[in-house]
Design a protein around this motif. Structure first.
Motif, PDB file in Angstrom:
ATOM      1  N   ASN A 219      42.469  38.790  80.800  1.00  0.00           N
ATOM      2  CA  ASN A 219      42.367  39.655  81.690  1.00  0.00           C
ATOM      3  C   ASN A 219      40.575  40.088  81.756  1.00  0.00           C
ATOM      4  O   ASN A 219      40.225  40.671  80.689  1.00  0.00           O
ATOM      5  N   GLN A 220      39.975  39.571  82.687  1.00  0.00           N
ATOM      6  CA  GLN A 220      38.467  39.685  82.601  1.00  0.00           C
ATOM      7  C   GLN A 220      37.990  40.873  83.090  1.00  0.00           C
ATOM      8  O   GLN A 220      36.742  41.204  83.075  1.00  0.00           O
ATOM      9  N   SER A 221      38.606  42.037  83.292  1.00  0.00           N
ATOM     10  CA  SER A 221      38.306  43.265  84.048  1.00  0.00           C
ATOM     11  C   SER A 221      38.090  44.399  83.127  1.00  0.00           C
ATOM     12  O   SER A 221      37.656  45.510  83.316  1.00  0.00           O
ATOM     13  N   VAL A 222      38.131  44.278  81.752  1.00  0.00           N
ATOM     14  CA  VAL A 222      37.800  45.111  80.597  1.00  0.00           C
ATOM     15  C   VAL A 222      36.813  44.772  79.724  1.00  0.00           C
ATOM     16  O   VAL A 222      36.689  43.605  79.251  1.00  0.00           O
ATOM     17  N   ASP A 223      35.766  45.539  79.452  1.00  0.00           N
ATOM     18  CA  ASP A 223      34.925  45.422  78.692  1.00  0.00           C
ATOM     19  C   ASP A 223      35.179  46.129  77.442  1.00  0.00           C
ATOM     20  O   ASP A 223      36.003  47.100  77.106  1.00  0.00           O
ATOM     21  N   VAL A 224      34.765  45.497  76.132  1.00  0.00           N
ATOM     22  CA  VAL A 224      35.133  46.339  74.853  1.00  0.00           C
ATOM     23  C   VAL A 224      34.028  46.614  74.107  1.00  0.00           C
ATOM     24  O   VAL A 224      32.896  45.794  74.043  1.00  0.00           O
ATOM     25  N   ARG A 225      33.910  47.796  73.280  1.00  0.00           N
ATOM     26  CA  ARG A 225      33.172  47.810  72.083  1.00  0.00           C
ATOM     27  C   ARG A 225      33.692  47.648  70.802  1.00  0.00           C
ATOM     28  O   ARG A 225      34.842  48.122  70.578  1.00  0.00           O
ATOM     29  N   LEU A 226      33.143  46.827  70.136  1.00  0.00           N
ATOM     30  CA  LEU A 226      33.567  46.434  68.643  1.00  0.00           C
ATOM     31  C   LEU A 226      33.159  47.309  67.606  1.00  0.00           C
ATOM     32  O   LEU A 226      31.617  47.484  67.426  1.00  0.00           O
ATOM     33  N   GLU A 227      33.724  48.250  66.977  1.00  0.00           N
ATOM     34  CA  GLU A 227      33.179  49.104  65.981  1.00  0.00           C
ATOM     35  C   GLU A 227      33.750  48.829  64.494  1.00  0.00           C
ATOM     36  O   GLU A 227      34.658  48.784  64.280  1.00  0.00           O
ATOM     37  N   GLY A 228      32.604  48.650  63.622  1.00  0.00           N
ATOM     38  CA  GLY A 228      32.816  48.394  62.242  1.00  0.00           C
ATOM     39  C   GLY A 228      32.737  49.466  61.318  1.00  0.00           C
ATOM     40  O   GLY A 228      31.862  50.514  61.602  1.00  0.00           O
ATOM     41  N   TYR A 229      33.580  49.334  60.304  1.00  0.00           N
ATOM     42  CA  TYR A 229      33.476  50.702  59.215  1.00  0.00           C
ATOM     43  C   TYR A 229      33.620  50.087  57.796  1.00  0.00           C
ATOM     44  O   TYR A 229      34.288  48.897  57.808  1.00  0.00           O
ATOM     45  N   THR A 230      33.438  50.882  56.755  1.00  0.00           N
ATOM     46  CA  THR A 230      33.311  50.244  55.559  1.00  0.00           C
ATOM     47  C   THR A 230      33.903  51.660  54.660  1.00  0.00           C
ATOM     48  O   THR A 230      33.938  52.678  55.191  1.00  0.00           O
ATOM     49  N   ASP A 231      34.316  51.123  53.367  1.00  0.00           N
ATOM     50  CA  ASP A 231      34.686  52.492  52.468  1.00  0.00           C
ATOM     51  C   ASP A 231      33.372  53.163  52.094  1.00  0.00           C
ATOM     52  O   ASP A 231      32.128  52.919  52.541  1.00  0.00           O
ATOM     53  N   SER A 232      33.454  53.792  50.975  1.00  0.00           N
ATOM     54  CA  SER A 232      32.515  54.667  50.432  1.00  0.00           C
ATOM     55  C   SER A 232      31.658  53.982  49.365  1.00  0.00           C
ATOM     56  O   SER A 232      30.747  54.711  48.792  1.00  0.00           O
ATOM     57  N   ILE A 233      32.099  52.892  48.743  1.00  0.00           N
ATOM     58  CA  ILE A 233      31.467  52.297  47.587  1.00  0.00           C
ATOM     59  C   ILE A 233      30.157  51.690  48.123  1.00  0.00           C
ATOM     60  O   ILE A 233      30.237  51.040  49.150  1.00  0.00           O
ATOM     61  N   GLY A 234      29.357  52.029  47.592  1.00  0.00           N
ATOM     62  CA  GLY A 234      27.761  51.491  47.784  1.00  0.00           C
ATOM     63  C   GLY A 234      27.095  52.658  48.438  1.00  0.00           C
ATOM     64  O   GLY A 234      27.691  53.623  48.785  1.00  0.00           O
ATOM     65  N   SER A 235      25.892  52.456  48.715  1.00  0.00           N
ATOM     66  CA  SER A 235      24.864  53.611  49.349  1.00  0.00           C
ATOM     67  C   SER A 235      25.243  53.541  50.903  1.00  0.00           C
ATOM     68  O   SER A 235      25.846  52.774  51.546  1.00  0.00           O
ATOM     69  N   ALA A 236      25.026  54.850  51.394  1.00  0.00           N
ATOM     70  CA  ALA A 236      25.380  54.909  52.844  1.00  0.00           C
ATOM     71  C   ALA A 236      24.585  53.975  53.842  1.00  0.00           C
ATOM     72  O   ALA A 236      25.019  53.498  54.762  1.00  0.00           O
ATOM     73  N   GLN A 237      23.472  53.693  53.341  1.00  0.00           N
ATOM     74  CA  GLN A 237      22.517  52.942  54.116  1.00  0.00           C
ATOM     75  C   GLN A 237      22.824  51.157  53.950  1.00  0.00           C
ATOM     76  O   GLN A 237      22.765  50.673  55.052  1.00  0.00           O
ATOM     77  N   TYR A 238      23.409  51.029  52.880  1.00  0.00           N
ATOM     78  CA  TYR A 238      23.783  49.753  52.754  1.00  0.00           C
ATOM     79  C   TYR A 238      25.140  49.338  53.529  1.00  0.00           C
ATOM     80  O   TYR A 238      25.257  48.447  54.168  1.00  0.00           O
TER      81      TYR A 238
END
Length: 310
Positions: A219-238
């Motif tokens: 279906n070529q009629s839909v565009d999408v946004r890919l959103e990535g998430y992490t857990d809280s291990i490590g610094s927020a900036q990293y």
């Protein structure tokens, strides 16, 4: 020409013409008759009459004075017979019981309804090749290989309005409102995992993304946004940078599977918006995720809708 000759000539032509007409009528009981639009010269009767007149004239003209009557009669008979045979093709027409233009001897689909366009085998045309002929197909243009129902429409097993071959969430509960991906909410790629502290996809992740790509390509009629998430291990900036790289890694893999890069964008959110607690290993695993959101024409995430269009 004397009266007897003229009478014999016209009489012979008429008799032969009627004989040709009777022969044609007999054949029509066992074969398809000529259509009303056939030219005059395709009628054995008319051709026989014309041939009789012409043949009689020729026979009369080439005969001597003593046998002109005989010559005219022989010429009329021969001309009428030859003309009738030539016009009819010299053979009977083959039967075509359903009048689809394909004779019964070659018709692989007898009893086609009147007016239905057929192929060379006498079968109704099925333009999209889904097994449902065009005159019955309520969903023409179905992509090749897509399973359809008796109406020629792609199957929609969960009845959410998004056909199975496009549905990223094929087991939606009955009555649930879905978005353009066929999902109640964003499509969460929980099993799309990465190597430790890396944006490199695992083999299992690639297998899952192959299915996602297949349905996005369907279906070529839909565009999408890919959103990535992490857990809280490590610094927020990293974590912010890592989530961005992982979202882009998913996007690059989908591009490698044929999904246009222009239909996708990648955004990293780091450790923000957790869906579970970060105090347990199980919770942190849920928070390490990639989501696929369908976008509307304005580039914003689409609300859930029962419209089912992608």
């Amino acid at each position: 020409m004397n009266k007897s000759t003229t009478g014999l000539l016209l009489g012979s032509a008429l008799v032969m013409g009627l004989a040709g007409c009777a022969s044609s009528g007999t054949q029509s009981t066992s074969s398809t008759s000529a259509s009303a639009g056939d030219p005059w010269y395709s009628s054995p009767f008319v051709c026989g009459l014309a041939g009789g007149l012409i043949g009689g004239g020729i026979g009369y003209g080439v005969s001597s004075d003593s046998d002109e009557d005989t010559g005219a009669a022989v010429g009329a008979t021969a001309g009428a017979t030859a003309a009738a045979l030539l016009c009819s093709g010299g053979e009977e027409r083959e039967m075509d019981s359903d009048n689809d233009g394909v004779p019964d001897s070659r018709d692989q689909c007898p009893n086609t309804p009147a007016g239905v366009a057929v192929d060379a085998n006498g079968c109704p045309i099925d333009t999209d090749g889904d097994g449902v002929p065009d005159y019955m197909d309520q969903c023409p243009g179905t992509p090749a290989g897509v399973e359809v129902d008796s109406r020629g429409c792609p199957l929609d097993s969960d009845g959410d309005g998004v056909p199975d071959y496009q549905d990223q969430c094929p087991d939606t509960p009955a009555g649930a409102q879905v978005n353009a991906l066929g999902c109640e909410a964003a499509l969460v790629l929980n099993d799309v995992t990465f190597a430790f502290d890396s944006a490199r996809l695992t083999d299992n992740a690639e297998s899952i993304l192959n299915t996602v790509a297949e349905k996005l390509n369907a279906n070529q009629s839909v565009d999408v946004r890919l959103e990535g998430y992490t857990d809280s291990i490590g610094s927020a900036q990293y974590n912010q940078g890592l989530s961005q790289r992982r979202a882009e890694s998913v996007m690059q893999y989908l591009v490698s599977q044929g999904v246009s890069a222009g239909r996708m964008s990648a955004v990293g959110h780091g450790e923000n918006n957790p869906v579970a607690t970060n105090e347990t290993a199980a919770g942190r695993a849920q928070n390490r995720r990639t989501e696929v959101h369908p976008l509307g024409d304005n580039g914003q995430v689409m609300d859930r809708s029962s419209s089912g269009s992608m």
